[in-house]
Design an enzyme around this catalytic site. Sequence first.
Site, PDB file in Angstrom:
ATOM      1  N   CYS A 219       0.837  -1.195   0.000  1.00  0.00           N
ATOM      2  CA  CYS A 219       0.000   0.000   0.000  1.00  0.00           C
ATOM      3  C   CYS A 219       0.881   1.257   0.000  1.00  0.00           C
ATOM      4  O   CYS A 219       1.507   1.559  -1.000  1.00  0.00           O
ATOM      5  CB  CYS A 219      -0.981  -0.046   1.172  1.00  0.00           C
TER       6      CYS A 219
ATOM      7  N   HIS B 173      -3.339  -5.320  -0.089  1.00  0.00           N
ATOM      8  CA  HIS B 173      -2.889  -5.854   1.198  1.00  0.00           C
ATOM      9  C   HIS B 173      -2.932  -7.382   1.176  1.00  0.00           C
ATOM     10  O   HIS B 173      -3.926  -7.993   1.594  1.00  0.00           O
ATOM     11  CB  HIS B 173      -3.781  -5.333   2.325  1.00  0.00           C
TER      12      HIS B 173
ATOM     13  N   GLU C  68      -1.608  -9.441   3.113  1.00  0.00           N
ATOM     14  CA  GLU C  68      -1.636 -10.038   4.456  1.00  0.00           C
ATOM     15  C   GLU C  68      -3.030 -10.459   4.880  1.00  0.00           C
ATOM     16  O   GLU C  68      -3.191 -11.356   5.725  1.00  0.00           O
ATOM     17  CB  GLU C  68      -1.038  -9.072   5.486  1.00  0.00           C
TER      18      GLU C  68
END
EC number: 6.3.4.2
Length: 547
Positions: A378, A514, A516
């Site tokens: 990001c 993102h 994750e």
Amino acid sequence: MTRYVFITGGVVSSLGKGIASASLAAILEARGLKVTLLKLDPYINVDPGTMSPFQHGEVFVTEDGAETDLDLGHYERFVRIKTGRRNNFTTGQIYENVIRKERRGDYLGGTVQVIPHITDEIKRSIRAGAEGADIALVEIGGTVGDIESLPFLEAIRQMGVEMGHENALFIHLTLVPYIAAAGEIKTKPTQHSVKELRSIGIQPDVLLCRANQPLPEGERRKIALFTNVEERAVISAVDVDNIYKIPLWLHSQKLDEIVLRKLHIDAPPADLSDWKHVVNAMEFPEAEVTVGMVGKYVDLTESYKSLNEALTHAGIHTGTKVTIRYLDSEKLETEGAGCLEDLDAILVPGGFGERGVEGKIAAVRYARENGIPYLGICLGMQVAVIEFARHVAGLEGAHSTEFRPNTPHPVIALITEWKDREGRIEQRSADSDLGGTMRLGGQVCQLTPGTLAHQCYGSDHITERHRHRYEFNNGYLETLTAAGLVISGRSEDGSLVEVVELKDHPWFLGCQFHPEFTSTPRDGHPLFSGFIRAARAQHEKTQTKSD
């Protein structure tokens, strides 16, 4: 018919209700049941999207674009489900819905009250989120005794009465402290917490007693006697060094058997072999690396919860112990890049606001110039573009309009228009509200064959989750690519740059999304696994030089 397990907490906050709920759900899933989880947050914010990470920790973004509590991240990591906006709601959302109905005239001129209107809306939301599941685990945020939680507790009390004991079960997580000076475990806080819960009409069926050691039988009997809970349902929830051991521990305490017996459900034995493999991989790594995480919220590592876990998952799937060194990006601005010298890889996570940005740019420059594996997520991608523009492409003063509205080279700028998941056009301006106005949720990204990103994913198209207002400025596309920047990922319609790389670097990648949020301990994530493999190669190269 869906059965419900309501999880409350007492004595103090941060006891781990989310992980306990997710761990129980993982065991029930391993027994062949379809489970879902909901989190009810008592704060008046509509969602945590505009809350400071120092107050709330990470904001977890779901596939459908909801900004939610970080516990939903635990739910998705422990159970093979995709949560959404129906899995997390707040006092703010409940009141907003009720007021909207009142304005429409849905209550036919009646006086709108906490009981029944607010509690009915809470019950409706719970049932909507639980639809289709065999068992729904519903976690109530906060601590019993908090004034903010009372409408939620009243709502689940009513649901317990309406559905009957065979369809609803209450678990209370509490603290049993060890007083070192006295050498004793104290049960009184648990007794008082259950007394508080019973005073509002909820009798817990199971107690999870958080402690740093298993409960002695005498204390277990004492707690059972004073709380009106059967002795075998007083469970030791001991501290562990690895949260992925918790499903195995709770199963050894027969928590799943107690829950299924009370709910009159027959299910096959639990197959927890996946979790045993995860724990084994963490306890016996083949190598070790150190990753520097350069951020502005490093004083509260919960701000990067999913990211921390994703690096751990990558370690599981590459046989590597990953040590994270948290580095304050503001200190890099004043103290220089010396703290980066002994790292095997550098990661710059997302964030908002100007504070610490120049430190992140310095970290990118160090990684680029010294051949250190770099992953930017990001804002981490955006600062990589800014650094490249300044020091490689020669665009002096290049910046993001988020931080320098009058920069001579706005290589990162506000997205004013994009397509959402359903293909609708979304439009924003600098004057738009902050809450709920970002590019959010799962978006399809097309990868360029022959690039590092394509090599990691092994696919032409991927779906990852986004949470951002600013993007790569296509006006600088030709200039930056001519200087050597590789554009390896774009939005499905090709209009937005999603992934950038450097071709003459061992491993350098920035992504606007993102990754994750979709990493799990059992499945890992290809991008993080590739990053950690590169960190291992860097570590081995450094060791060879030192030898």
